[in-house]
Motif scaffolding. Structure first.
Motif, PDB file in Angstrom:
ATOM      1  N   LEU A  29       0.862  -1.177   0.000  1.00  0.00           N
ATOM      2  CA  LEU A  29       0.000   0.000   0.000  1.00  0.00           C
ATOM      3  C   LEU A  29       0.896   1.224   0.000  1.00  0.00           C
ATOM      4  O   LEU A  29       1.725   1.397   0.894  1.00  0.00           O
ATOM      5  N   VAL A  30       0.735   2.074  -1.021  1.00  0.00           N
ATOM      6  CA  VAL A  30       1.549   3.285  -1.160  1.00  0.00           C
ATOM      7  C   VAL A  30       0.710   4.470  -0.709  1.00  0.00           C
ATOM      8  O   VAL A  30      -0.298   4.806  -1.325  1.00  0.00           O
ATOM      9  N   ARG A  31       1.151   5.067   0.375  1.00  0.00           N
ATOM     10  CA  ARG A  31       0.453   6.217   0.959  1.00  0.00           C
ATOM     11  C   ARG A  31       1.078   7.495   0.412  1.00  0.00           C
ATOM     12  O   ARG A  31       2.294   7.646   0.393  1.00  0.00           O
ATOM     13  N   GLY A  32       0.240   8.424  -0.021  1.00  0.00           N
ATOM     14  CA  GLY A  32       0.729   9.665  -0.605  1.00  0.00           C
ATOM     15  C   GLY A  32       0.900  10.772   0.414  1.00  0.00           C
ATOM     16  O   GLY A  32       1.049  10.534   1.609  1.00  0.00           O
ATOM     17  N   ILE A  33       0.864  11.971  -0.086  1.00  0.00           N
ATOM     18  CA  ILE A  33       0.975  13.178   0.730  1.00  0.00           C
ATOM     19  C   ILE A  33      -0.423  13.760   0.823  1.00  0.00           C
ATOM     20  O   ILE A  33      -1.194  13.701  -0.140  1.00  0.00           O
ATOM     21  N   GLY A  34      -0.778  14.357   1.962  1.00  0.00           N
ATOM     22  CA  GLY A  34      -2.117  14.912   2.017  1.00  0.00           C
ATOM     23  C   GLY A  34      -2.440  15.685   3.272  1.00  0.00           C
ATOM     24  O   GLY A  34      -1.591  15.932   4.110  1.00  0.00           O
ATOM     25  N   ASN A  35      -3.730  15.992   3.378  1.00  0.00           N
ATOM     26  CA  ASN A  35      -4.242  16.772   4.495  1.00  0.00           C
ATOM     27  C   ASN A  35      -5.099  15.877   5.387  1.00  0.00           C
ATOM     28  O   ASN A  35      -5.085  14.653   5.261  1.00  0.00           O
ATOM     29  N   THR A  36      -5.905  16.480   6.253  1.00  0.00           N
ATOM     30  CA  THR A  36      -6.750  15.713   7.165  1.00  0.00           C
ATOM     31  C   THR A  36      -7.750  14.838   6.414  1.00  0.00           C
ATOM     32  O   THR A  36      -8.004  13.698   6.817  1.00  0.00           O
ATOM     33  N   SER A  66       9.472  -2.962  -4.526  1.00  0.00           N
ATOM     34  CA  SER A  66       9.089  -3.762  -5.686  1.00  0.00           C
ATOM     35  C   SER A  66       8.218  -4.904  -5.204  1.00  0.00           C
ATOM     36  O   SER A  66       8.109  -5.152  -4.015  1.00  0.00           O
ATOM     37  N   GLY A  67       7.609  -5.603  -6.157  1.00  0.00           N
ATOM     38  CA  GLY A  67       6.782  -6.731  -5.787  1.00  0.00           C
ATOM     39  C   GLY A  67       5.703  -7.001  -6.803  1.00  0.00           C
ATOM     40  O   GLY A  67       5.775  -6.560  -7.950  1.00  0.00           O
ATOM     41  N   HIS A  68       4.687  -7.705  -6.369  1.00  0.00           N
ATOM     42  CA  HIS A  68       3.615  -8.100  -7.264  1.00  0.00           C
ATOM     43  C   HIS A  68       2.587  -6.987  -7.466  1.00  0.00           C
ATOM     44  O   HIS A  68       2.367  -6.538  -8.585  1.00  0.00           O
ATOM     45  N   THR A  69       1.945  -6.535  -6.385  1.00  0.00           N
ATOM     46  CA  THR A  69       0.858  -5.576  -6.522  1.00  0.00           C
ATOM     47  C   THR A  69       1.084  -4.352  -5.652  1.00  0.00           C
ATOM     48  O   THR A  69       1.289  -4.477  -4.442  1.00  0.00           O
ATOM     49  N   ALA A  70       1.017  -3.197  -6.287  1.00  0.00           N
ATOM     50  CA  ALA A  70       1.046  -1.926  -5.567  1.00  0.00           C
ATOM     51  C   ALA A  70      -0.359  -1.352  -5.581  1.00  0.00           C
ATOM     52  O   ALA A  70      -1.007  -1.294  -6.624  1.00  0.00           O
ATOM     53  N   LEU A  71      -0.814  -0.941  -4.431  1.00  0.00           N
ATOM     54  CA  LEU A  71      -2.110  -0.307  -4.265  1.00  0.00           C
ATOM     55  C   LEU A  71      -1.826   1.129  -3.839  1.00  0.00           C
ATOM     56  O   LEU A  71      -1.314   1.368  -2.748  1.00  0.00           O
ATOM     57  N   ILE A  72      -2.117   2.073  -4.727  1.00  0.00           N
ATOM     58  CA  ILE A  72      -1.813   3.477  -4.455  1.00  0.00           C
ATOM     59  C   ILE A  72      -3.050   4.128  -3.848  1.00  0.00           C
ATOM     60  O   ILE A  72      -4.139   4.082  -4.428  1.00  0.00           O
ATOM     61  N   CYS A  73      -2.869   4.759  -2.692  1.00  0.00           N
ATOM     62  CA  CYS A  73      -3.988   5.443  -2.036  1.00  0.00           C
ATOM     63  C   CYS A  73      -4.536   6.533  -2.941  1.00  0.00           C
ATOM     64  O   CYS A  73      -3.795   7.210  -3.651  1.00  0.00           O
ATOM     65  N   GLY A  74      -5.837   6.704  -2.896  1.00  0.00           N
ATOM     66  CA  GLY A  74      -6.498   7.700  -3.713  1.00  0.00           C
ATOM     67  C   GLY A  74      -6.466   9.076  -3.090  1.00  0.00           C
ATOM     68  O   GLY A  74      -6.060   9.257  -1.951  1.00  0.00           O
ATOM     69  N   GLY A  75      -6.912  10.051  -3.870  1.00  0.00           N
ATOM     70  CA  GLY A  75      -6.964  11.425  -3.392  1.00  0.00           C
ATOM     71  C   GLY A  75      -7.166  12.385  -4.543  1.00  0.00           C
ATOM     72  O   GLY A  75      -7.701  12.039  -5.581  1.00  0.00           O
ATOM     73  N   GLY A  76      -6.686  13.585  -4.354  1.00  0.00           N
ATOM     74  CA  GLY A  76      -6.848  14.641  -5.349  1.00  0.00           C
ATOM     75  C   GLY A  76      -5.597  14.942  -6.135  1.00  0.00           C
ATOM     76  O   GLY A  76      -5.524  15.974  -6.799  1.00  0.00           O
ATOM     77  N   GLY A  77      -4.618  14.057  -6.092  1.00  0.00           N
ATOM     78  CA  GLY A  77      -3.327  14.294  -6.727  1.00  0.00           C
ATOM     79  C   GLY A  77      -3.310  14.235  -8.243  1.00  0.00           C
ATOM     80  O   GLY A  77      -2.254  14.388  -8.852  1.00  0.00           O
TER      81      GLY A  77
END
Length: 175
Positions: A29-36, A66-77
């Motif tokens: 799980l890839v967590r991005g940058i963000g606000n509250t 690296s690996g099999h599956t990356a799940l990128i967190c959603g948002g307004g980016g």
């Protein structure tokens, strides 16, 4: 309490995302940058994945992962005011992982970098509202699902009250 039809739509969104995810041999799980608001989305994402084994990383760690599956967190980016980072994150994730899924996000395809990233991607891309979905459906493997903040359990934080809450965005992404 939410109306039953709304709860059904949330459950359909949960099922759609989990179906796209499948049962990968490893999950990051890839967590991005963000606000509250993004913090609530991340908390809901963790709730969505509560019965899964996964590793969570910050977006700055992605180039070394690296690996099999990356799940990128959603948002307004992928919107005009905030588009500098996430199109690149999507590209890097696709270089480092066999599969990539971008969780429900908002999109503005009038931004060249956003449109081009979506035209190039092999990832499963979730839009979090109909306007974004209509913009991306012809560009990529687009799906529609509720923002992951809807998967968070707000029950412990509810307070008794009365009246109607009107909550309208006024930030740059509100358009």
């Amino acid at each position: 309490m939410l109306p039953p039809q709304h709860l059904e739509r949330i459950e359909r969104s949960r099922a759609e995302i989990l179906q796209a995810l499948g049962e990968p041999p490893d999950l990051v799980l890839v967590r991005g940058i963000g606000n509250t608001g993004d913090e609530l989305t991340w908390a809901g994402t963790r709730e969505l994945l509560s019965d899964r084994v996964y590793r969570e990383i910050d977006v700055e760690e992605l180039p070394g992962a690296s690996g099999h599956t990356a799940l990128i967190c959603g948002g307004g980016g992928f919107c005009h005011p905030y588009h500098e980072l996430m199109p690149h994150v999507l590209a890097v994730a696709e270089m480092r992982f066999e599969r990539v899924i971008l969780l429900p996000s908002t999109f503005d395809t009038s931004v060249d970098a956003v449109r081009e990233a979506l035209e190039r991607t092999r990832a499963v891309i979730f839009a979090r509202e109909r306007e974004s979905y209509s913009q991306i459906q012809s560009l990529c493997d687009a799906r529609l699902a509720h923002d992951c903040a809807f998967f968070f359990d707000y029950a412990p934080y509810r307070k008794a009250g009365s009246g109607v809450l009107l909550a309208l965005r006024t930030d740059h992404e509100s358009a």
